[in-house]
Scaffold this active site. Structure first.
Site, mmCIF file in Angstrom:
data_model
loop_
_atom_site.group_PDB
_atom_site.id
_atom_site.type_symbol
_atom_site.label_atom_id
_atom_site.label_comp_id
_atom_site.label_asym_id
_atom_site.label_seq_id
_atom_site.Cartn_x
_atom_site.Cartn_y
_atom_site.Cartn_z
ATOM 1 N N PHE A 134 -41.284 26.019 58.712
ATOM 2 C CA PHE A 134 -40.386 26.806 59.566
ATOM 3 C C PHE A 134 -39.645 27.816 58.709
ATOM 4 C CE2 PHE A 134 -38.495 22.806 58.290
ATOM 5 C CZ PHE A 134 -37.261 23.152 57.785
ATOM 6 N N TYR A 145 -33.890 26.714 45.650
ATOM 7 C CA TYR A 145 -32.961 25.932 46.458
ATOM 8 C C TYR A 145 -32.415 24.658 45.817
ATOM 9 C CZ TYR A 145 -34.184 29.320 49.959
ATOM 10 O OH TYR A 145 -34.353 30.509 50.624
#
Ligand SMILES: CC(=O)SCCNC(=O)CCNC(=O)[C@H](O)C(C)(C)COP(=O)(O)OP(=O)(O)OC[C@H]1O[C@@H](n2cnc3c(N)ncnc32)[C@H](O)[C@@H]1OP(=O)(O)O
Length: 430
Positions: A430, A145
C-alpha cells in the site's frame, strides 16, 4: 524542522459543485503520482482515486510553499504529500488496529530539509494519541524508516514457476477450478481475503483498490479498466469457494512467455496449491510469475521438482512500528511459561519504557513498570516490529544486535517463550 514559509494542511476528500474532484485533491494526487513517476491522472482516474480514498477514509496531508512564484506555480500544488488510513494487522493471536502510512513524497526541490521527519513524527504522535497500538507501511527504500521506529517484518519476492511440459504435484488434484469473469469476484475477493487475513500472522488489511483490481475495474497501468485480466476461483470438494486468482498474459515478446499473477488469495493451503496447478496447466506459456511469495514459499514442497521454482526481486515487504507495547504484545502468541522484563528505547519517545511480561497459556500479560525497573532484555523501537511478529528468532535478533539480553543463556530462554513457528507474511502492499 521545516522552514516557516511551509504550510502543512489537511487535504479534504472534496468535490466541486459539479461533483468532480476538487482542485486541491487533484493537485495532491498528481503530486503524489509524480513522486513515483506516474503520468498525471485523467478526469476519470481522479474520480476513481477520490472514490477509493473515500472508501478507505484516508487522511491526506499536503505541504505548501507560498514563496513559489504565483505566476509559475498553481498554489494548490503541494511540495510534499503524506497519507494515512486505518486497517488491521494480524499479530498472531488477534487483529490489531493499524495506522497505515502511504503516498509519502517530497519534491526534489524540497528534499532533505526535514519535511518527511516532521510529517512522520507528527503523524505517529497523533496515531498513538488516537489509540493505535501499531503503525505500518510498505517502503520504496529499506534505509528510510528504521529511524522512525519501523522494523521490517516480512519479505516478499517474485516466484517464477517453469511450466514447460507436465508440472507434477505430489498430491492428487482435489476440488475444481472455474474460470470466471473478473467482475464476478466483487464479493468473493473481499470475503476470501478476510479469511486469509484472520489466519495469517503478518497480514495487513487491504485498501479499496484491491477489490477494484480484482474485478479488473483497475489494471496494471492505473485506475482504469483492464480487459487483459483473467480470473478463476477454486471450489473445494463440497463446492465452497476457497480461493481466487487474477492473472494476465504478458504477451509473446518477453521470453520465456509468461503469465503474470496479479493476485492470489487462498483461504486454505490446498486452495493455493490447486490454483497454482491451474496456472501451471496453461498451454503455450513457459513461465508463471507470482509477485508476493514468502521467503520460503510452500509451493516448492507441493511440486515433484522444486527446481522448477526460481525467485527474483527479493525485497522487504511490510514494516511495522509499535506505538503501544502492552496492547500490541497482548495480541501475540507465546510458548511455554515464564516472565521477562523488556526495556525499550525509542528516539521518538512513543514506545519508550520498561515492560513486564508474564507468559502462560500461549498468551502474555504485559504491563508497564517503573522506567528504572531492572530489565532482562532491551532494544530500540526498530526491533519491536520483528519481535512482535516473530519475524526472526530471539537468538537471531540478539546476534544481529537488535536485542540486548542481560545474561548468559538469556536469548535462548527468551526464544523458548517468544519464538513462533513459520514466518509472518503479507500478500499486499500500500
Ligand atoms: C510509505 C511510502 O510512501 S514509501 C515512499 C517514499 N517516497 C519515495 O520514495 C518517493 C521519492 N522520495 C521522496 O519523496 C523523498 O526523498 C523522501 C520522502 C523519501 C524523503 O523526504 P525528505 O523530506 O527528503 O526527508 P527528510 O529530509 O525529512 O529526512 C529525514 C531523514 O530520513 C533520511 N532520508 C531521507 N530520504 C532518505 C533515503 N531515500 N534514503 C535514506 N535515508 C533517507 C534523511 O537523511 C533524514 O535522516 P536524519 O533525520 O536521521 O538525519
Amino acid at each position: 524542522m521545516t522552514a516557516e514559509h511551509l504550510r502543512i494542511e489537511n487535504v479534504a476528500l472534496a468535490r466541486r459543485e459539479d461533483g468532480t474532484a476538487s482542485g486541491q485533491f487533484a493537485a495532491w494526487i498528481n503530486t503524489a503520482w509524480e513522486g513515483f513517476y506516474h503520468k498525471p491522472a485523467t478526469a476519470d482516474q481522479l474520480e476513481q482515486m477520490l472514490q477509493s480514498h473515500e472508501a478507505d477514509a484516508r487522511v491526506l496531508t499536503g505541504v505548501y510553499d507560498d514563496t513559489r512564484p504565483a505566476g509559475l506555480v498553481d498554489p494548490l500544488v503541494p511540495v510534499a504529500t503524506f497519507a494515512s488510513f486505518a486497517k488491521t494487522l494480524n499479530a498472531g493471536a488477534g487483529l490489531l488496529p493499524a495506522h497505515l502510512v502511504t503516498l509519502v513524497t517530497v519534491r526534489p526541490t524540497h528534499r532533505r530539509r526535514g519535511i518527511l521527519r516532521e510529517l512522520m513524527t507528527g503523524d505517529l504522535t497523533r496515531a498513538k494519541a488516537a489509540g493505535f497500538p501499531v503503525a505500518a507501511l510498505t517502503a520504496t527504500e529499506a534505509t528510510i524508516y528504521g529511524r522512525f521506529g519501523f522494523g521490517r517484518v516480512t519479505e516478499q519476492q517474485d516466484l517464477q514457476l517453469d511450466v514447460r511440459g507436465d508440472v507434477r504435484f505430489h498430491a492428487a488434484a482435489v476440488g475444481s477450478v472455474v474460470q470466471v469473469a473478473p467482475e464476478k469476484l466483487g464479493d468473493i475477493a473481499g470475503t476470501l481475503f478476510e479469511r486469509f487475513h484472520e489466519t495469517r500472522r503478518g497480514s495487513v488489511g487491504r485498501q479499496e483498490s484491491y477489490i477494484r483490481h480484482a474485478t479488473a475495474r483497475w489494471g496494471d497501468d492505473g485506475p482504469e479498466p483492464d480487459p487483459k485480466q483473467r480470473a478463476a476461483v477454486y471450489l473445494d470438494a463440497t463446492g465452497e469457494v476457497q480461493g481466487f486468482v487474477t492473472y494476465a498474459f504478458a504477451g509473446w515478446d518477453p521470453k520465456p512467455v509468461t503469465l503474470n499473477v496479479r493476485d492470489l488469495v487462498a483461504a486454505t493451503e490446498v486452495a493455493r496449491r490447486e490454483l497454482f496447478r491451474f496456472l501451471a496447466a496453461h498451454d503455450l506459456v513457459e513461465r508463471v510469475s507470482y509477485p508476493f511469495a514468502a521467503a520460503n514459499d510452500p509451493l516448492g514442497w507441493a511440486l515433484e521438482d522444486a527446481a522448477r521454482i526460481g525467485y527474483s526481486e527479493r525485497g522487504h515487504g511490510l514494516w511495522v512500528r509499535v506505538l503501544d507495547v502492552p496492547q500490541a504484545f497482548a495480541a501475540r502468541e507465546y510458548r511455554g511459561t515464564g516472565n521477562f522484563t523488556l526495556r525499550v528505547e525509542d528516539p521518538l519517545d512513543l514506545a519508550s519504557g520498561t515492560y513486564g511480561f508474564e507468559v502462560g497459556d500461549g498468551l502474555a500479560v504485559v504491563t508497564r513498570l517503573d522506567d528504572d525497573a531492572p530489565a532482562t532484555v532491551s532494544c530500540d523501537a526498530v526491533a519491536l516490529g520483528p519481535l512482535l511478529l516473530s519475524a526472526a528468532g530471539v537468538a537471531e535478533l540478539h546476534a544481529a544486535g537488535l536485542l540486548r539480553a542481560e545474561g548468559p543463556g538469556e536469548p535462548e530462554r527468551l526464544g523458548r517463550l517468544l519464538d513462533l513457528p513459520g514466518l509472518p507474511h503479507a500478500i499486499n502492499g500500500f
